[in-house]
Design an enzyme around this catalytic site. Structure first.
Site, short mmCIF file in Angstrom:
data_model
loop_
_atom_site.label_atom_id
_atom_site.label_comp_id
_atom_site.label_asym_id
_atom_site.label_seq_id
_atom_site.Cartn_x
_atom_site.Cartn_y
_atom_site.Cartn_z
CE1 TYR A 32 -2.75 2.99 -10.36
CE2 TYR A 32 -3.16 0.72 -9.66
CZ TYR A 32 -3.45 2.08 -9.57
OH TYR A 32 -4.41 2.52 -8.70
CD GLU A 177 -6.25 2.82 1.14
OE1 GLU A 177 -5.30 3.62 1.09
OE2 GLU A 177 -6.16 1.64 0.72
CG LEU A 201 -1.06 2.76 -2.02
CD1 LEU A 201 -0.39 1.48 -2.48
CD2 LEU A 201 -1.63 3.53 -3.20
#
Length: 284
Positions: A32, A177, A201
């Site tokens: 997504y 993260e 990411l």
């Protein structure tokens, strides 16, 4: 108004459309993206679409539309919604097939929603946010923006229960993260962030920040750092599409620097806002 799109058709946002044997529903078998829209313009749209293609390739899904077609669908969806400030969520799944772990040879599905933009309270930018440190228990391919977000959800929920905005994740002794953000540290005027590996990411906002830092003559270093390095920072902030740049006030109730947003953080956020609003037209 909020609207939806599924496999070539615009729909009412609350219309029931997902079949029981949709693999995205049963397995989280999909990827997504999330894009913010400012004054009817989707910010960094091409970068998001390119990342969707990379994520899909990473789990062997062939997108049902070309990248140009996806861009056109996003833009048309925004126009149909009539919203000036919005958030666009789109995903591709492997498709519909009888439930079985092995990959079926079926056509992939593409869905999209456009909704009014949610706002982060102004106070969070002015005072910073509180965060906690948690062990990173996610799978080993976090560079793929997949639908499998249960570890992120549980960590975010744990943070929220304690009155924190975000959980900062730690793997093998190093910060990776946040649950839905990248993490930056400023120390002695130098900007640090975790390097790109399969553990994090490749944030679209993260990449924009590094380019903006270069344009502002802020030295940036992509380097692994420990929770101790974070706690001893002069400034720290998280970044994401949804929050842009959000200063970190404290980690595990320990203040970062003087506990107030720092000058480097504010400078980079101002530059990001100019890029977003079109008054900073180039990274050069």
């Amino acid at each position: 108004m909020s609207i939806g799109f599924i496999n070539g058709q615009f729909i009412e946002i609350n219309q029931a459309v997902i079949p029981i044997e949709e693999r995205g529903h049963q397995f989280g078998d999909g990827v997504y993206e999330f894009v913010k829209v400012y004054n009817s313009v989707p910010f960094l749209l091409e970068e998001h679409i390119n990342r969707l293609e990379k994520s899909a390739a990473g789990i062997d899904i062939k997108l049902p539309y070309s990248l140009g077609e996806i861009k056109a669908i996003v833009i048309e969806s925004i126009k149909k919604s009539g919203l000036k400030d919005a958030e666009v969520y789109f995903q591709a799944t492997r498709g519909i097939a009888p439930r079985n772990h092995a990959f079926p040879d079926v056509s992939s599905s593409f869905t999209l929603t456009v909704k009014p933009s949610r706002k982060v309270p102004k106070q969070s930018y002015e005072e910073g946010i509180d965060t906690i440190l948690l062990e990173d228990e996610r799978w080993g391919r976090c560079h793929i923006k997949s639908l499998n977000l249960l570890p992120n959800i549980l960590a975010k929920h744990q943070a929220a229960k304690g009155g924190n905005f975000e959980a900062i994740l730690v793997k093998d002794g190093y910060v990776t993260e946040g649950t839905s953000s990248n993490v930056f540290v400023v120390k002695n005027g130098v900007l640090y962030t975790t390097p790109l590996t399969s553990n994090i990411l490749a944030g679209i906002t993260r990449e924009a920040i590094l380019k903006l830092a270069e344009s502002a003559n802020v030295v940036s270093i992509e380097k692994k750092f420990t929770p101790e390095f974070l706690s001893e920072a002069d400034e720290a902030f998280i970044s994401s599409t949804s929050v842009e740049i959000l200063p970190i006030r404290a980690v595990n109730q320990q203040l970062i620097g003087n506990g107030k947003p720092g000058e480097t953080t504010k400078t980079l956020h101002n530059l990001l806002c100019k890029l977003r609003d079109g008054s900073f037209a180039s990274f050069e």
